[in-house]
Design an enzyme around this catalytic site. Structure first.
Site, short mmCIF file in Angstrom:
data_model
loop_
_atom_site.label_atom_id
_atom_site.label_comp_id
_atom_site.label_asym_id
_atom_site.label_seq_id
_atom_site.Cartn_x
_atom_site.Cartn_y
_atom_site.Cartn_z
N SER A 154 -8.55 21.65 -15.36
CA SER A 154 -8.97 20.47 -16.96
C SER A 154 -9.08 19.31 -16.30
O SER A 154 -10.21 18.18 -17.53
CB SER A 154 -8.25 21.19 -17.44
OG SER A 154 -6.28 20.80 -17.87
N LYS A 183 -12.90 28.84 -25.38
CA LYS A 183 -13.36 27.53 -24.79
C LYS A 183 -15.33 28.46 -24.73
O LYS A 183 -16.37 28.22 -24.56
CB LYS A 183 -13.11 27.33 -23.23
CG LYS A 183 -11.83 26.40 -23.18
CD LYS A 183 -10.61 26.20 -22.08
CE LYS A 183 -9.63 25.14 -22.21
NZ LYS A 183 -8.79 26.00 -23.16
N HIS A 235 -10.66 27.64 -18.06
CA HIS A 235 -12.43 27.05 -17.50
C HIS A 235 -13.00 27.21 -16.62
O HIS A 235 -14.09 26.69 -16.28
CB HIS A 235 -11.80 25.40 -17.77
CG HIS A 235 -11.36 24.35 -18.80
ND1 HIS A 235 -11.39 23.59 -19.61
CD2 HIS A 235 -9.23 24.34 -18.75
CE1 HIS A 235 -11.02 22.92 -20.21
NE2 HIS A 235 -9.97 23.35 -19.43
#
Length: 393
Positions: A183, A241, A211
């Protein structure tokens, strides 16, 4: 009045602040979107994880409102105590289908998956083998485990093999645990090579795909990217996310899911999230499947923005994904850079120690598919202006 008993914390904070290692908070005044209002001004949002621009999608809103009408606002208690709605079962089935596994389970947060499950998977005499750049939630989860832990150099497959070779002669069970997308740098784990080495040394594999969902593998994450949906033992991820919602997920064999919710203290001892969240999360997974063009558009915009930053003279580090860092170095300079960006209408976060090592501070940009080409060009113009003002380029 200041309590003398806690005054030492003030001193610690002041020293952190002098080093540029504190986190200034900014208040959103609208929904998180491509151009929100933040502290009274409209800005181009480059600081959120909302990759697919779903956080304010009308379809997620509608699903959430319908769930509130049926089941109210709160969950009532922990899922293990007060039960849960049919929406949760539907979400669990959707997770399994989305990730290509037998079972799926939602957690209250992504952090709660790692902090709750990793302590339960291995016993004394076992070992975790962990990438040195793994997320803090993995580090905390491993620390809570009775198993030992070994660290290999970031994405260095030769070093991973060295660690595995040594561990194989000493430990009963081994789990290799890695982020899918790292990340802070935006690089992608070499999951195919990790899996090959794990097979060779009879180790299990655990991937944090927070992610990766909505980004890699046509939106299905890193196991889809590498065709390893049936091969990775533990897949965890996030709804907060690219999915635009809230909460964490686990995907794996049915018995893995059964074991997880019966042993993870974070799952058993935390209140469940509201039914509206479950409904919105499920709808987000459906949209990612229904609209593959969103993921392609995200990558097109990502490629454009990174190439233009590089052409301007910025160092974007190891980025391979919509996480694009601009490397600065000094923490105070990075914080000043972020503030200048904000003054000119671009909201991008400075990342400083302890999130990254000292001397490796950066501005982290996260591309949102809702950003237009005009938005990206305006952000690039501001980057060039600030970069020259601060002698970065």
């Amino acid at each position: 009045m200041t309590r003398e008993t806690t005054a030492y914390l003030r001193e610690k904070y002041e020293k952190m602040d002098e080093r540029g290692e504190t986190w200034p908070l900014k208040q959103l005044e609208t929904a998180s979107q491509a151009r929100p209002i933040v502290e009274g001004r409209e800005v181009i949002m480059l600081a959120s994880n909302n990759y697919l621009d779903l956080a304010n999608d009308d379809r997620l809103r509608e699903a959430a409102v319908d769930a509130i009408e049926r089941f109210g606002v709160g969950a009532g208690s922990d899922w293990s105590i007060a039960g849960y709605t049919e929406l949760q079962d539907e979400l669990h089935d959707a997770i399994a289908e989305f990730k290509g596994t037998e079972g799926g389970l939602s957690y209250q947060t992504g952090f709660a998956v790692n902090a709750g499950l990793l302590p339960q998977l291995l016993d004394e005499g076992d070992v975790y083998v962990s990438d040195e750049y793994n997320h803090g939630s993995i580090i905390d989860g491993v620390r809570l485990s009775p198993a030992d832990s070994l660290v290999y150099e970031h994405s260095d497959m030769s070093d991973l093999e060295r660690v595995l070779r040594s561990a194989r002669s000493e430990y009963d069970r081994i789990i290799v645990v890695t982020d899918g997308v790292f990340s802070m740098d935006g690089d992608v784990a070499k999951l195919d090579e990790i899996h090959r080495l794990a097979e060779e040394y009879r180790a299990m594999t655990y991937v944090d795909d927070c992610h990766g969902e909505g980004v890699l593998g046509d939106g299905h994450g890193i196991t889809g990217e590498f065709g390893l949906e049936d091969e990775i033992d533990f897949q965890m991820g996030s709804f907060s996310k690219a999915c635009g919602g809230f909460g964490g997920m686990l995907a794996g064999d049915r018995h893995v899911v059964d074991f997880a919710y019966n042993t993870s203290r974070t799952w058993l001892l935390s209140a469940g999230y509201p039914p509206a969240v479950a409904a919105a999360n499920k709808r987000a997974l459906e949209i990612i499947d229904e609209e593959p063009g969103r993921v392609r558009d995200l990558w097109r915009k990502r490629e454009y923005f990174q190439s233009e930053l590089v052409d301007l003279g910025f160092d974007t580090g190891e980025s391979e994904t919509p996480i694009i860092s601009v490397m600065i170095g000094d923490s105070n300079t990075a914080k000043a850079f972020a503030e200048r960006l904000f003054e000119h209408g671009v909201f991008a976060l400075s990342i400083v120690y302890p999130m990254v090592p000292r001397g490796e501070a950066r501005i982290r940009n996260q591309i949102n598919v809702g950003l237009s080409e005009a938005d990206l060009n305006e952000a690039l113009r501001v980057y060039e202006k600030v970069g020259r003002e601060l002698d970065i380029i």
